[in-house]
Design a protein around this motif. Sequence first.
Motif, PDB file in Angstrom:
ATOM      1  N   ALA A  59     -40.135  29.138   0.614  1.00 31.63           N
ATOM      2  CA  ALA A  59     -41.104  29.869  -0.197  1.00 31.63           C
ATOM      3  C   ALA A  59     -42.007  28.936  -0.996  1.00 31.63           C
ATOM      4  O   ALA A  59     -43.212  29.174  -1.114  1.00 31.63           O
TER       5      ALA A  59
ATOM      6  N   TYR B  77     -38.729  26.729  -8.478  1.00 31.00           N
ATOM      7  CA  TYR B  77     -38.270  28.014  -7.946  1.00 31.00           C
ATOM      8  C   TYR B  77     -38.117  29.061  -9.047  1.00 31.00           C
ATOM      9  O   TYR B  77     -38.547  30.208  -8.890  1.00 31.00           O
TER      10      TYR B  77
ATOM     11  N   LYS C 189     -41.576  30.105 -10.659  1.00 30.34           N
ATOM     12  CA  LYS C 189     -42.331  31.028  -9.805  1.00 30.34           C
ATOM     13  C   LYS C 189     -41.679  32.406  -9.770  1.00 30.34           C
ATOM     14  O   LYS C 189     -42.373  33.424  -9.673  1.00 30.34           O
ATOM     15  N   ALA C 190     -40.340  32.441  -9.833  1.00 28.84           N
ATOM     16  CA  ALA C 190     -39.641  33.719  -9.721  1.00 28.84           C
ATOM     17  C   ALA C 190     -39.558  34.475 -11.039  1.00 28.84           C
ATOM     18  O   ALA C 190     -39.733  35.701 -11.073  1.00 28.84           O
TER      19      ALA C 190
ATOM     20  N   HIS D  63     -37.388  36.675  -5.466  1.00 30.90           N
ATOM     21  CA  HIS D  63     -38.583  36.374  -4.673  1.00 30.90           C
ATOM     22  C   HIS D  63     -38.699  37.285  -3.456  1.00 30.90           C
ATOM     23  O   HIS D  63     -39.770  37.857  -3.209  1.00 30.90           O
TER      24      HIS D  63
ATOM     25  N   ASP E 274     -40.219  40.570  -5.378  1.00 33.10           N
ATOM     26  CA  ASP E 274     -41.633  40.195  -5.287  1.00 33.10           C
ATOM     27  C   ASP E 274     -42.216  40.479  -3.907  1.00 33.10           C
ATOM     28  O   ASP E 274     -43.305  41.057  -3.789  1.00 33.10           O
TER      29      ASP E 274
END
Length: 457
Positions: A84, A94, A97-98, A386, A390
């Motif tokens: 990702a 990570y 972003k999450a 994610h 998302d």
Amino acid sequence: MHTTTTTAQPQHPASSALPRSTFRPSMSMTALVLFGLAYMVPLAVFTTYGLVTQMTKGHLPLAYVLTLAAMLLTAYSYGRMVQAHPYSGSVYTYTRKAFGSHFGFMAGWTLLLDYIFLPLLSYLLIGIYLAEYFPAVPAWVWVAGSIALVTFLNLIGIESITRVNWILVVAQLVFIVVFVALSLRHLGGQTAPVSLLAPLHHEGFSVPLIMTGAAVLCLSFLGFDAVSTMAEETRDPTRRIPRAIMAVSLIGGLLFLLVSYFAQLVFPDWASFADPDSASVDVMRRVGGELLVTAFTATYVAGCFASAMVSQASVSRVLFAMGRDGALPRVFGRLATRKRVPATAILLVSLLSLIALFITLDTVANMISFGALFAFSAVNLAVVKHYLVDQQLRGLRNQVLYGVIPGLGFLSTIWLWTSLSSLSFTIGLCWMAAGFTCLLGLTKAFKVKLPELQMAE
């Protein structure tokens, strides 16, 4: 802010025209596996051998089984997050972003407790073993000399580390073969029958003690996660890095099981260690005499040196990513020399490693385990957030791949995390409190936003 998908890969310009914030993509699949194994140290089973053997009352191999199961689940989650977000920040990237910049900062800060002190652990072990073998030379001489040499190799580029890793990892693998062969010879010469199940279950068996030991053993596996920090220095990172992470986890775990099993067979009287920090010397002396002790000391110190090299390289990439984003001073987010290395971050880690001159092995092991297990738990949760929240992936297959597996990984790492000693939590929570204080300062008590995440496209 740049957006990424599960198939996005950073596009590297030609090496002759690399901008100052872009790494040189030179890591192959073999180099990644060597990087991870060198970081992990195939002989790392002896790093906390005496400590955890006494902690589990002689059930070290069983503790490794539990830790390996948890690590494989977490390694899977790292692979999914690399696909990702194939960038250098690892857990920091990570989770940011999450879950947003604030949680990302705290996850990155806690990760530093693991990454910054792992090189220190290697230097500490080098000092312990060489000072025992050469008592006329103070341990601090070996520690300071190792820090200087490792720093030099990191400053001249990752390619130099890869070449040295080949030699040092192969040497450890050869030693493991020799150790197992000599152990079999030793066991064959015993007059009394040896129970092959003794290392897995005997008097003193206790699940809570084995869980506590398994939590400490997480530091033996540190290396599979560090592979993710090489994403921006790897061609085709979304394919190569997940495979390398799983390969390093499985190879390392099986080697740990093999060595700890035979060590327990040949030296079942774990309570008689002269010094838990160097208990492996007692095992080697029993199996192969002073000659094997000499070979072990040389090979193990070489392995610690390899781990120091790659762990310093890895943490410098995390500092680089946080500096590039402005979460740390931006001087950390600059690359220097034609080799494109984060020189400021490398030098800072070297200075912090001097703490090895006056800290104990037990304290360092607890600090590293706290940071590692927190980071592992965060990555497992990031996969669920994610892909299922998302990306809104649906269907039974996606629920298993991005919900059940990382969910089990999260539960297993939380279980291990809560099994750590009170010393681990005291140190770890103090470190997190310091990080939270820094976060308050950066955001002026959450009145301003942290800088946007800067990805190297």
